[in-house]
Scaffold this active site. Structure first.
Site, mmCIF file in Angstrom:
data_model
loop_
_atom_site.group_PDB
_atom_site.id
_atom_site.type_symbol
_atom_site.label_atom_id
_atom_site.label_comp_id
_atom_site.label_asym_id
_atom_site.label_seq_id
_atom_site.Cartn_x
_atom_site.Cartn_y
_atom_site.Cartn_z
ATOM 1 N N GLY A 132 -1.879 9.057 42.904
ATOM 2 C CA GLY A 132 -2.246 9.547 44.224
ATOM 3 C C GLY A 132 -2.987 10.856 44.278
ATOM 4 O O GLY A 132 -3.425 11.271 45.359
ATOM 5 N N GLU A 183 1.404 8.726 37.359
ATOM 6 C CA GLU A 183 0.502 7.583 37.124
ATOM 7 C C GLU A 183 -0.877 7.809 37.745
ATOM 8 O O GLU A 183 -1.267 7.122 38.685
ATOM 9 C CB GLU A 183 1.120 6.325 37.746
ATOM 10 C CG GLU A 183 2.478 5.964 37.202
ATOM 11 C CD GLU A 183 3.147 4.856 38.009
ATOM 12 O OE1 GLU A 183 2.699 4.555 39.133
ATOM 13 O OE2 GLU A 183 4.135 4.305 37.518
ATOM 14 N N ARG A 226 -7.306 7.476 39.867
ATOM 15 C CA ARG A 226 -8.532 8.070 40.396
ATOM 16 C C ARG A 226 -8.869 9.414 39.739
ATOM 17 O O ARG A 226 -10.013 9.668 39.393
ATOM 18 C CB ARG A 226 -8.352 8.266 41.904
ATOM 19 C CG ARG A 226 -9.586 8.719 42.632
ATOM 20 C CD ARG A 226 -9.267 9.080 44.080
ATOM 21 N NE ARG A 226 -8.375 8.168 44.720
ATOM 22 C CZ ARG A 226 -8.734 7.156 45.520
ATOM 23 N NH1 ARG A 226 -9.998 6.968 45.791
ATOM 24 N NH2 ARG A 226 -7.831 6.364 46.058
ATOM 25 N N ARG A 283 -15.803 0.395 48.507
ATOM 26 C CA ARG A 283 -14.930 1.414 49.102
ATOM 27 C C ARG A 283 -15.351 1.775 50.526
ATOM 28 O O ARG A 283 -14.502 2.070 51.354
ATOM 29 C CB ARG A 283 -14.851 2.677 48.228
ATOM 30 C CG ARG A 283 -14.194 2.403 46.867
ATOM 31 C CD ARG A 283 -13.699 3.666 46.184
ATOM 32 N NE ARG A 283 -12.564 4.232 46.870
ATOM 33 C CZ ARG A 283 -12.590 5.336 47.581
ATOM 34 N NH1 ARG A 283 -13.703 6.033 47.680
ATOM 35 N NH2 ARG A 283 -11.509 5.777 48.192
ATOM 36 N N TYR A 303 -12.631 1.101 53.392
ATOM 37 C CA TYR A 303 -11.945 2.296 53.920
ATOM 38 C C TYR A 303 -12.898 3.276 54.600
ATOM 39 O O TYR A 303 -12.530 4.445 54.781
ATOM 40 C CB TYR A 303 -11.236 3.070 52.796
ATOM 41 C CG TYR A 303 -10.629 2.251 51.697
ATOM 42 C CD1 TYR A 303 -9.444 1.536 51.918
ATOM 43 C CD2 TYR A 303 -11.206 2.178 50.442
ATOM 44 C CE1 TYR A 303 -8.876 0.781 50.908
ATOM 45 C CE2 TYR A 303 -10.640 1.422 49.424
ATOM 46 C CZ TYR A 303 -9.479 0.725 49.668
ATOM 47 O OH TYR A 303 -8.929 -0.014 48.664
ATOM 48 N N CYS A 358 -24.763 -10.233 53.160
ATOM 49 C CA CYS A 358 -24.759 -10.724 54.540
ATOM 50 C C CYS A 358 -23.458 -10.373 55.247
ATOM 51 O O CYS A 358 -22.645 -11.246 55.567
ATOM 52 C CB CYS A 358 -24.968 -12.226 54.547
ATOM 53 S SG CYS A 358 -26.494 -12.651 53.735
ATOM 54 N N GLU A 359 -23.227 -9.108 55.436
ATOM 55 C CA GLU A 359 -22.055 -8.604 56.160
ATOM 56 C C GLU A 359 -22.466 -7.274 56.786
ATOM 57 O O GLU A 359 -23.101 -6.455 56.115
ATOM 58 C CB GLU A 359 -20.895 -8.275 55.200
ATOM 59 C CG GLU A 359 -20.309 -9.422 54.458
ATOM 60 C CD GLU A 359 -19.235 -10.178 55.236
ATOM 61 O OE1 GLU A 359 -18.771 -9.676 56.286
ATOM 62 O OE2 GLU A 359 -18.878 -11.267 54.778
ATOM 63 N N TYR A 406 -12.051 2.579 41.244
ATOM 64 C CA TYR A 406 -12.064 1.574 42.317
ATOM 65 C C TYR A 406 -13.500 1.201 42.711
ATOM 66 O O TYR A 406 -13.776 0.896 43.860
ATOM 67 C CB TYR A 406 -11.254 2.054 43.532
ATOM 68 C CG TYR A 406 -9.849 2.476 43.150
ATOM 69 C CD1 TYR A 406 -8.909 1.522 42.777
ATOM 70 C CD2 TYR A 406 -9.470 3.821 43.131
ATOM 71 C CE1 TYR A 406 -7.618 1.907 42.383
ATOM 72 C CE2 TYR A 406 -8.191 4.206 42.746
ATOM 73 C CZ TYR A 406 -7.277 3.245 42.385
ATOM 74 O OH TYR A 406 -6.015 3.620 41.999
HETATM 75 N N1 LLP Z 1 0.722 3.924 40.739
HETATM 76 C C1 LLP Z 1 0.883 2.971 41.681
HETATM 77 C C2 LLP Z 1 2.178 2.312 41.813
HETATM 78 C C3 LLP Z 1 -0.188 2.631 42.533
HETATM 79 O O1 LLP Z 1 -0.015 1.696 43.462
HETATM 80 C C4 LLP Z 1 -1.426 3.301 42.390
HETATM 81 C C5 LLP Z 1 -2.561 2.966 43.253
HETATM 82 C C6 LLP Z 1 -1.544 4.282 41.377
HETATM 83 C C7 LLP Z 1 -0.449 4.576 40.589
HETATM 84 C C8 LLP Z 1 -2.812 5.049 41.139
HETATM 85 O O2 LLP Z 1 -3.186 5.788 42.233
HETATM 86 P P1 LLP Z 1 -4.366 6.875 42.141
HETATM 87 O O3 LLP Z 1 -3.921 7.992 41.203
HETATM 88 O O4 LLP Z 1 -5.568 6.202 41.616
HETATM 89 O O5 LLP Z 1 -4.525 7.338 43.532
HETATM 90 N N2 LLP Z 1 -8.598 0.953 46.216
HETATM 91 C C9 LLP Z 1 -8.176 2.197 46.819
HETATM 92 C C10 LLP Z 1 -7.002 2.823 46.082
HETATM 93 C C11 LLP Z 1 -5.797 1.921 46.007
HETATM 94 C C12 LLP Z 1 -4.688 2.524 45.182
HETATM 95 C C13 LLP Z 1 -3.614 1.554 44.932
HETATM 96 N N3 LLP Z 1 -2.541 2.054 44.140
HETATM 97 C C14 LLP Z 1 -9.378 3.149 46.886
HETATM 98 O O6 LLP Z 1 -10.455 2.784 46.458
HETATM 99 O O7 LLP Z 1 -9.232 4.266 47.374
#
Ligand code: LLP
Length: 423
Positions: A241, A288, A291, A327, A331, A357-358, A386
């Site tokens: 996150g 974890e 991004r 993305r 979002y 086509c969207e 992503y």
């Molecule tokens: N751990 C779990 C359980 C997760 O569900 C996620 C992301 C992460 C770690 C990694 O999160 P990060 O550090 O990357 O924020 N497609 C969306 C993001 C979806 C994230 C889903 N889960 C976007 O492009 O912003």
């Protein structure tokens, strides 16, 4: 930290190589990644958390699971956060040690669980009472012990886009913290299950420390409660996150400064909050990040196909589409878009759109940009996370190639699709 993706005079470079040459050699749309930017970001994270003894980082494969990217990240010492048998397969194949891999996900199939159990991965993260029972059954059947953490939902507002917010009690993820004590008691007594700890992931692209601080407080309280019931927690996993900056990734006199309301998260205060919050607990800490490790290392190079004007609105139509990078469609995510070659000229207000086509096939709405013409190259910035991992063949479009640059050496790490790949 200096960026590996920057202008040298008026040309965009990825490390030592000009983006124009890469686009000419490999075609567009093209994902290009800087190996050293990914390594720099991983090290920045690790160093910012060095006040927490033994903290481990599991790279979230969903952000970008190209096997060559995974090899690079495993070589930096990360573990792997996976959500499917496919991701476990890729992680193992790319050098991650089985015990450094965790499997999360609200809907794991029996096949996912069997795959995880037979490969002896480190942790399986359970998200419901019913799943706990199934894990125990599968483990007994195969004759293995599952190391299980419970994903709790701390009911914290991550203050991010609602589609990537996961820690509120009406989200589908995890077990509501008010009910989690009962689940932990069950987990601690299941056959072929060893209770490992607590997991929580409150959302993605979080740019403030406070939501993490709230999650830390409620987890610490919960672990305390478990202790009083005689249930020992050996690991706390705070999920991913950590947000990145999407604006002004590139700066130059010839491109507009982007209106910047973004507050980059202060990693030092985040690590301090986590350290303090858990200081009385004797637990291993895990995070974890997805991004944060890979977003800034990627650019999507695309060529301008056409320009047109409709009711006074100017459109720039490029050869990348929402199938390549969705993305914005999903979002309304903001990504800086900048010309690969800069020249003195006027700025104009445009919508940058793709060929799909969207109506949601858009990369930027009413954005001030240097004027471009057919054939010009544009870079869509901060697309390492992503980007490709969310891509598809929608409209039977061929998925782009991926190229990895390390100093002045580039190599293709995924071929562009061919027509045969559509069949
Ligand atoms: N751990 C779990 C359980 C997760 O569900 C996620 C992301 C992460 C770690 C990694 O999160 P990060 O550090 O990357 O924020 N497609 C969306 C993001 C979806 C994230 C889903 N889960 C976007 O492009 O912003």
């Amino acid at each position: 930290m200096t960026s590996q993706i920057r202008y040298d005079n008026n040309s965009l470079y990825i490390e030592g190589l000009p983006a124009t040459a890469l686009a000419e050699k490999y075609g567009t749309p093209l994902y290009v990644y800087s190996a050293n930017q990914a390594a720099d970001n991983y090290r920045l994270l690790r160093d910012s958390f060095d006040i927490i003894d033994g903290i481990r980082f599991l790279y979230a494969l969903k952000a970008n699971s190209n096997p060559e990217i995974l090899k690079l990240i495993s070589a930096l010492g990360a573990g792997a956060d996976t959500v499917s048998a496919g991701e476990i397969f890729l992680a193992l194949r790319s050098g991650f040690a089985p015990e450094s891999i965790s499997l999360a996900g609200v809907g794991k199939t029996d096949d996912d669980l069997d795959f995880a159990l037979t490969r002896n991965i480190g942790t399986i993260i359970a998200e419901s009472d019913e799943e706990l029972q199934v894990i125990s059954q599968r483990a007994s059947k195969i004759g293995r012990t599952a190391h299980v953490s419970l994903r709790i939902n701390p009911d914290v507002d991550a203050r991010t886009h609602p589609h990537i917010s996961t820690g509120l009690k009406d989200n589908k993820f995890g077990i509501n913290i008010d009910r989690a004590l009962d689940s932990a008691k069950v987990a601690a007594n299941l056959k072929n299950v060893e209770f490992a700890g607590i997991h929580s992931h409150i959302g993605s692209q979080i740019t403030e420390v406070e939501p993490f601080a709230e999650a830390v407080r409620s987890i610490a309280e919960f672990v305390d409660k478990l202790g009083k019931e005689g249930i020992r927690v050996s690991q706390i996993d705070l999920g991913g996150g950590i947000g990145v900056r999407y604006k002004n990734a590139l700066t130059h006199d010839l491109i507009p400064v982007e209106n910047n309301s973004e507050h980059p998260i202060d990693l030092r205060s985040l690590s301090q909050v986590i350290k303090n919050g858990f200081s009385s607990l004797d637990c291993e800490l895990v995070m974890e990040p997805g991004r944060f490790v890979i977003a800034e290392s990627g650019v999507l190079l695309t060529r301008v196909l056409y320009r047109k004007e409709s009711s006074g609105r100017k459109f720039v139509i490029v050869d990348a589409g929402m199938n390549d990078m969705m993305r914005h469609a999903l979002y309304s995510a903001y990504h800086q878009i900048a010309p690969v070659e800069l020249s003195v000229g006027k700025s104009v207000m445009v919508d940058v759109v793709g060929p799909v086509c969207e109506s949601t096939d858009v990369f930027a709405v009413q954005r001030e940009m240097p004027e471009v013409k057919r054939g010009d190259l544009l870079a869509i910035l901060t697309t390492g996370a992503y980007g490709y991992s969310l891509s598809s063949n929608y409209n039977s479009r061929l998925k782009p190639a991926e190229v990895l640059v390390d100093e002045d050496y580039a190599r293709v790490i995924r071929d562009r699709d061919t027509m045969e790949d559509l069949v």
